[in-house]
Scaffold this motif. Sequence first.
Motif, PDB file in Angstrom:
ATOM      1  N   ASN A   1       0.808  -1.200   0.000  1.00  0.00           N
ATOM      2  CA  ASN A   1       0.000   0.000   0.000  1.00  0.00           C
ATOM      3  C   ASN A   1       0.849   1.261   0.000  1.00  0.00           C
ATOM      4  O   ASN A   1       0.323   2.353   0.119  1.00  0.00           O
ATOM      5  CB  ASN A   1      -0.991  -0.018   1.174  1.00  0.00           C
ATOM      6  CG  ASN A   1      -0.346  -0.134   2.540  1.00  0.00           C
ATOM      7  OD1 ASN A   1       0.848   0.125   2.693  1.00  0.00           O
ATOM      8  ND2 ASN A   1      -1.123  -0.521   3.525  1.00  0.00           N
ATOM      9  N   GLY A   2       2.173   1.128  -0.099  1.00  0.00           N
ATOM     10  CA  GLY A   2       3.037   2.281  -0.228  1.00  0.00           C
ATOM     11  C   GLY A   2       3.463   2.942   1.062  1.00  0.00           C
ATOM     12  O   GLY A   2       4.175   3.940   1.026  1.00  0.00           O
ATOM     13  N   ASP A   3       3.018   2.432   2.198  1.00  0.00           N
ATOM     14  CA  ASP A   3       3.431   3.024   3.467  1.00  0.00           C
ATOM     15  C   ASP A   3       4.916   2.780   3.705  1.00  0.00           C
ATOM     16  O   ASP A   3       5.474   1.775   3.286  1.00  0.00           O
ATOM     17  CB  ASP A   3       2.632   2.436   4.631  1.00  0.00           C
ATOM     18  CG  ASP A   3       1.201   2.955   4.661  1.00  0.00           C
ATOM     19  OD1 ASP A   3       0.964   4.071   4.167  1.00  0.00           O
ATOM     20  OD2 ASP A   3       0.337   2.239   5.181  1.00  0.00           O
ATOM     21  N   GLU A   4       5.520   3.740   4.422  1.00  0.00           N
ATOM     22  CA  GLU A   4       6.928   3.626   4.781  1.00  0.00           C
ATOM     23  C   GLU A   4       7.067   3.337   6.269  1.00  0.00           C
ATOM     24  O   GLU A   4       6.388   3.952   7.087  1.00  0.00           O
ATOM     25  CB  GLU A   4       7.669   4.931   4.459  1.00  0.00           C
ATOM     26  CG  GLU A   4       7.777   5.244   2.994  1.00  0.00           C
ATOM     27  CD  GLU A   4       8.556   6.519   2.716  1.00  0.00           C
ATOM     28  OE1 GLU A   4       9.213   7.047   3.637  1.00  0.00           O
ATOM     29  OE2 GLU A   4       8.508   6.987   1.568  1.00  0.00           O
ATOM     30  N   LEU A   5       7.954   2.430   6.578  1.00  0.00           N
ATOM     31  CA  LEU A   5       8.267   2.071   7.956  1.00  0.00           C
ATOM     32  C   LEU A   5       9.772   2.171   8.118  1.00  0.00           C
ATOM     33  O   LEU A   5      10.518   1.772   7.221  1.00  0.00           O
ATOM     34  CB  LEU A   5       7.770   0.646   8.245  1.00  0.00           C
ATOM     35  CG  LEU A   5       7.941   0.098   9.655  1.00  0.00           C
ATOM     36  CD1 LEU A   5       6.775  -0.824   9.978  1.00  0.00           C
ATOM     37  CD2 LEU A   5       9.233  -0.664   9.826  1.00  0.00           C
ATOM     38  N   VAL A   6      10.197   2.708   9.247  1.00  0.00           N
ATOM     39  CA  VAL A   6      11.625   2.822   9.537  1.00  0.00           C
ATOM     40  C   VAL A   6      11.962   1.888  10.693  1.00  0.00           C
ATOM     41  O   VAL A   6      11.208   1.796  11.663  1.00  0.00           O
ATOM     42  CB  VAL A   6      11.994   4.277   9.923  1.00  0.00           C
ATOM     43  CG1 VAL A   6      13.399   4.358  10.470  1.00  0.00           C
ATOM     44  CG2 VAL A   6      11.832   5.197   8.735  1.00  0.00           C
ATOM     45  N   ALA A  41      14.278  -9.004   9.915  1.00  0.00           N
ATOM     46  CA  ALA A  41      13.015  -9.686  10.205  1.00  0.00           C
ATOM     47  C   ALA A  41      11.806  -8.799   9.911  1.00  0.00           C
ATOM     48  O   ALA A  41      10.811  -9.246   9.330  1.00  0.00           O
ATOM     49  CB  ALA A  41      12.993 -10.150  11.661  1.00  0.00           C
ATOM     50  N   ILE A  42      11.886  -7.533  10.304  1.00  0.00           N
ATOM     51  CA  ILE A  42      10.762  -6.617  10.070  1.00  0.00           C
ATOM     52  C   ILE A  42      10.632  -6.330   8.581  1.00  0.00           C
ATOM     53  O   ILE A  42       9.515  -6.246   8.052  1.00  0.00           O
ATOM     54  CB  ILE A  42      10.930  -5.339  10.910  1.00  0.00           C
ATOM     55  CG1 ILE A  42      10.778  -5.691  12.399  1.00  0.00           C
ATOM     56  CG2 ILE A  42       9.924  -4.268  10.492  1.00  0.00           C
ATOM     57  CD1 ILE A  42      11.178  -4.593  13.358  1.00  0.00           C
ATOM     58  N   THR A  43      11.744  -6.216   7.866  1.00  0.00           N
ATOM     59  CA  THR A  43      11.692  -5.998   6.421  1.00  0.00           C
ATOM     60  C   THR A  43      11.005  -7.171   5.729  1.00  0.00           C
ATOM     61  O   THR A  43      10.122  -6.984   4.884  1.00  0.00           O
ATOM     62  CB  THR A  43      13.100  -5.791   5.839  1.00  0.00           C
ATOM     63  OG1 THR A  43      13.675  -4.628   6.446  1.00  0.00           O
ATOM     64  CG2 THR A  43      13.072  -5.622   4.333  1.00  0.00           C
ATOM     65  N   VAL A  53      10.384  -0.739   3.868  1.00  0.00           N
ATOM     66  CA  VAL A  53      11.140  -0.548   5.101  1.00  0.00           C
ATOM     67  C   VAL A  53      12.463   0.145   4.792  1.00  0.00           C
ATOM     68  O   VAL A  53      13.141  -0.181   3.819  1.00  0.00           O
ATOM     69  CB  VAL A  53      11.403  -1.897   5.805  1.00  0.00           C
ATOM     70  CG1 VAL A  53      12.282  -1.711   7.041  1.00  0.00           C
ATOM     71  CG2 VAL A  53      10.095  -2.565   6.183  1.00  0.00           C
ATOM     72  N   TYR A  54      12.802   1.105   5.657  1.00  0.00           N
ATOM     73  CA  TYR A  54      14.055   1.837   5.544  1.00  0.00           C
ATOM     74  C   TYR A  54      14.839   1.689   6.836  1.00  0.00           C
ATOM     75  O   TYR A  54      14.259   1.611   7.914  1.00  0.00           O
ATOM     76  CB  TYR A  54      13.788   3.327   5.292  1.00  0.00           C
ATOM     77  CG  TYR A  54      13.114   3.587   3.970  1.00  0.00           C
ATOM     78  CD1 TYR A  54      13.863   3.832   2.826  1.00  0.00           C
ATOM     79  CD2 TYR A  54      11.729   3.565   3.874  1.00  0.00           C
ATOM     80  CE1 TYR A  54      13.237   4.066   1.609  1.00  0.00           C
ATOM     81  CE2 TYR A  54      11.098   3.789   2.655  1.00  0.00           C
ATOM     82  CZ  TYR A  54      11.857   4.034   1.530  1.00  0.00           C
ATOM     83  OH  TYR A  54      11.238   4.252   0.332  1.00  0.00           O
ATOM     84  N   ALA A  55      16.160   1.679   6.710  1.00  0.00           N
ATOM     85  CA  ALA A  55      17.030   1.639   7.881  1.00  0.00           C
ATOM     86  C   ALA A  55      17.275   3.055   8.367  1.00  0.00           C
ATOM     87  O   ALA A  55      17.590   3.938   7.569  1.00  0.00           O
ATOM     88  CB  ALA A  55      18.350   0.960   7.541  1.00  0.00           C
ATOM     89  N   PRO A  61       8.043   8.504   6.951  1.00  0.00           N
ATOM     90  CA  PRO A  61       7.641   7.237   7.573  1.00  0.00           C
ATOM     91  C   PRO A  61       6.302   7.375   8.295  1.00  0.00           C
ATOM     92  O   PRO A  61       6.011   8.400   8.903  1.00  0.00           O
ATOM     93  CB  PRO A  61       8.769   6.957   8.567  1.00  0.00           C
ATOM     94  CG  PRO A  61       9.287   8.316   8.928  1.00  0.00           C
ATOM     95  CD  PRO A  61       9.139   9.148   7.682  1.00  0.00           C
ATOM     96  N   LYS A  62       5.499   6.336   8.178  1.00  0.00           N
ATOM     97  CA  LYS A  62       4.243   6.295   8.928  1.00  0.00           C
ATOM     98  C   LYS A  62       4.514   5.810  10.352  1.00  0.00           C
ATOM     99  O   LYS A  62       3.903   6.272  11.297  1.00  0.00           O
ATOM    100  CB  LYS A  62       3.261   5.369   8.220  1.00  0.00           C
ATOM    101  CG  LYS A  62       1.879   5.355   8.822  1.00  0.00           C
ATOM    102  CD  LYS A  62       0.926   4.559   7.965  1.00  0.00           C
ATOM    103  CE  LYS A  62      -0.480   4.628   8.533  1.00  0.00           C
ATOM    104  NZ  LYS A  62      -1.428   3.905   7.679  1.00  0.00           N
ATOM    105  N   VAL A  63       5.439   4.857  10.470  1.00  0.00           N
ATOM    106  CA  VAL A  63       5.790   4.258  11.761  1.00  0.00           C
ATOM    107  C   VAL A  63       7.304   4.084  11.834  1.00  0.00           C
ATOM    108  O   VAL A  63       7.939   3.768  10.828  1.00  0.00           O
ATOM    109  CB  VAL A  63       5.108   2.880  11.943  1.00  0.00           C
ATOM    110  CG1 VAL A  63       5.550   2.207  13.231  1.00  0.00           C
ATOM    111  CG2 VAL A  63       3.593   3.009  11.899  1.00  0.00           C
ATOM    112  N   ALA A  64       7.849   4.271  13.025  1.00  0.00           N
ATOM    113  CA  ALA A  64       9.254   3.951  13.288  1.00  0.00           C
ATOM    114  C   ALA A  64       9.300   2.892  14.376  1.00  0.00           C
ATOM    115  O   ALA A  64       8.699   3.062  15.435  1.00  0.00           O
ATOM    116  CB  ALA A  64      10.014   5.194  13.731  1.00  0.00           C
ATOM    117  N   VAL A  65       9.988   1.804  14.097  1.00  0.00           N
ATOM    118  CA  VAL A  65      10.265   0.795  15.115  1.00  0.00           C
ATOM    119  C   VAL A  65      11.679   1.073  15.594  1.00  0.00           C
ATOM    120  O   VAL A  65      12.633   0.990  14.814  1.00  0.00           O
ATOM    121  CB  VAL A  65      10.158  -0.644  14.550  1.00  0.00           C
ATOM    122  CG1 VAL A  65      10.516  -1.665  15.627  1.00  0.00           C
ATOM    123  CG2 VAL A  65       8.757  -0.895  13.994  1.00  0.00           C
TER     124      VAL A  65
END
Length: 169
Positions: A1-6, A41-43, A53-55, A61-65
């Motif tokens: 869906n194109g969301d970005e997660l870091v 693992a998250i990627t 997912v970006y490092a 980003p929508k969410v950062a872990v």
Amino acid sequence: NGDELVVAGPRATWPHQNNDPNVIWQSIYYDNPQAKNYLQAITTRANQSGIQVYADDSDNPKVAVVVIGENSYTHGTEWADKNPNIPEEQLSVIRDFHERGVKVVTVIILPRPYVLTPLIELSNAIMVVYRGGNGIAQATAESIFGDFAPTGKLPFQMPRSLEQLGSDN
């Protein structure tokens, strides 16, 4: 869906198995070829859901872990053993995302009691990883994406502040 997660933080990756912060006792002669760090693992899990997912950071980003905590140790603590506070350099990673309006999932590798109070205001969710072993990154990724809901009890109480702690002096 194109969301970005870091996936960010000092414990998101490590150079090789002997630096895995999730494992207290580990043989240097044993390698788990299926073990992944948190970024890997998250990627892998995010890609199944169409999430990029970006490092460390990304533009939107929508969410950062953010994975924090102490490195693995067997005979002492990485931080001063009488100090249960999360170091500012780790809190600042979380704070930076929070101040930008990015939702933060804080994953904290927790081998002993810490004062987690500052994390409550800066995090949308907190996941405690207590001696998870070298399969914990995959389990954490699956938990973040709702594949299962982990439960557990720590073998100690968590202090709200330094004032709650006793003294051995």
